[in-house]
Write an enzyme that holds these catalytic residues in place. Sequence first.
Site, PDB file in Angstrom:
ATOM      1  CB  THR A 196      -0.855  -0.036   1.285  1.00  0.00           C
ATOM      2  OG1 THR A 196      -1.765  -1.130   1.171  1.00  0.00           O
ATOM      3  CG2 THR A 196      -1.618   1.240   1.531  1.00  0.00           C
ATOM      4  NE  ARG A 224      -8.979  -7.046   2.435  1.00  0.00           N
ATOM      5  CZ  ARG A 224      -7.862  -6.340   2.567  1.00  0.00           C
ATOM      6  NH1 ARG A 224      -7.519  -5.464   1.634  1.00  0.00           N
ATOM      7  NH2 ARG A 224      -7.096  -6.483   3.621  1.00  0.00           N
ATOM      8  CB  ILE A 225     -13.563  -2.709   2.562  1.00  0.00           C
ATOM      9  CG1 ILE A 225     -14.495  -2.420   1.377  1.00  0.00           C
ATOM     10  CG2 ILE A 225     -13.029  -1.404   3.149  1.00  0.00           C
ATOM     11  CD1 ILE A 225     -15.762  -1.704   1.737  1.00  0.00           C
ATOM     12  N   GLY A 226     -10.219  -3.153   2.966  1.00  0.00           N
ATOM     13  CA  GLY A 226      -9.122  -3.257   3.917  1.00  0.00           C
ATOM     14  C   GLY A 226      -9.074  -2.087   4.879  1.00  0.00           C
ATOM     15  CG  ASP A 227      -5.245  -1.046   6.622  1.00  0.00           C
ATOM     16  OD1 ASP A 227      -4.488  -0.077   6.822  1.00  0.00           O
ATOM     17  OD2 ASP A 227      -4.974  -1.939   5.803  1.00  0.00           O
ATOM     18  N   GLY A 247       0.185  -2.906   5.594  1.00  0.00           N
ATOM     19  CA  GLY A 247       0.428  -4.251   6.103  1.00  0.00           C
ATOM     20  C   GLY A 247      -0.813  -5.100   6.040  1.00  0.00           C
ATOM     21  CD  GLU A 248      -2.339 -10.341   8.852  1.00  0.00           C
ATOM     22  OE1 GLU A 248      -3.268 -10.976   9.375  1.00  0.00           O
ATOM     23  OE2 GLU A 248      -1.139 -10.566   9.081  1.00  0.00           O
ATOM     24  N   GLY A 249      -4.156  -5.820   6.501  1.00  0.00           N
ATOM     25  CA  GLY A 249      -5.308  -4.955   6.765  1.00  0.00           C
ATOM     26  C   GLY A 249      -6.204  -5.435   7.879  1.00  0.00           C
TER      27      GLY A 249
END
Length: 326
Positions: A196, A224-227, A247-249
């Site tokens: 990102t 899918r929606i991440g951070d 990183g890992e959302g």
Amino acid sequence: MGKWAIAVHGGAGVDPNLPLHRQDEAKQLLARCLHLGINALRSNLPAVDVVELVVRELETDPLFNSGRGSALSENGTVEMEASIMNGPNRQYGAVSGLTTVKNPVSLARLVMDKSPHSYLAFSGAQDFARQQGVELMQNEYFITEDNVEMLKLAKEANAILFDYRIPTIGSETCAAEADNPITMNGLPISVYAPETVGCVVVDQEGQCAAATSTGGLMNKKTGRIGDSPIIGAGTYACKVCAVSCTGEGEAILRGTLARDVAAVMEYKGLALQEAVDFVIKERLDEGKAGLIAVSEKGEVAYGFNANGMFRGCASEDGFMEVGIWE
């Protein structure tokens, strides 16, 4: 007058075997974006304008996972998302599920400035983009040959891939070194490297702003929606600081990572780097992530618990750094 500071990132978690020429390409892009931001700050551009300017540049270059060069969803299309936040009034704009918007961060800015809302997604966000007359591109513009190949590998491996530049089959990866394959929410992933992009800035007025943009995960589920577009998770700015995460959302969302940096500064009185270190250590559980941050005092900081983070930082004091590894 305060002191300005700026930081940019291109993702946390890097393949240890990333070829040197690819490392150099990444560093050159980060340095270019850093200088773009520094020149804008020296021209007295407000922090919120600077973060938009820098993230637009990162979105336009296919090297990292945002805008052109975004990771592909399970059906082979891009679903981009971004957010921007202005610290002084804590206003923000966010977008998700974009398929044709050339610069998602600028649409997020328009949501903040030109709509009664803070967050628009999917067909509603696309409609708003058309109404606002932003530059739209065919889906093909965003898709690179590397990403098409990585999606194919991801489907063969039945995995969500974090990095489109790392071969995953028959190669020595971080996962191969471990007894157990790395998983996210129980599903196998290959090598941890989401890439990102983001930028945080404090200007000479002491005003902080943050922006984050991403294509998400390779082979992610549609919708899918991440951070990255979630305020308080991937992005946050207030009077005391601005933060952009990568990183890992799913782990960043659980840990409300960006807001927690501000919270421990506000409520515990921690300094910026102390706050960053505390949050990376205490709030990520098993997740892997990194973040960049600036404070109203003109400080700049970063932290990560992955094996690397593409980043660049500079401050008015003359400090400047572009790096990948610890």
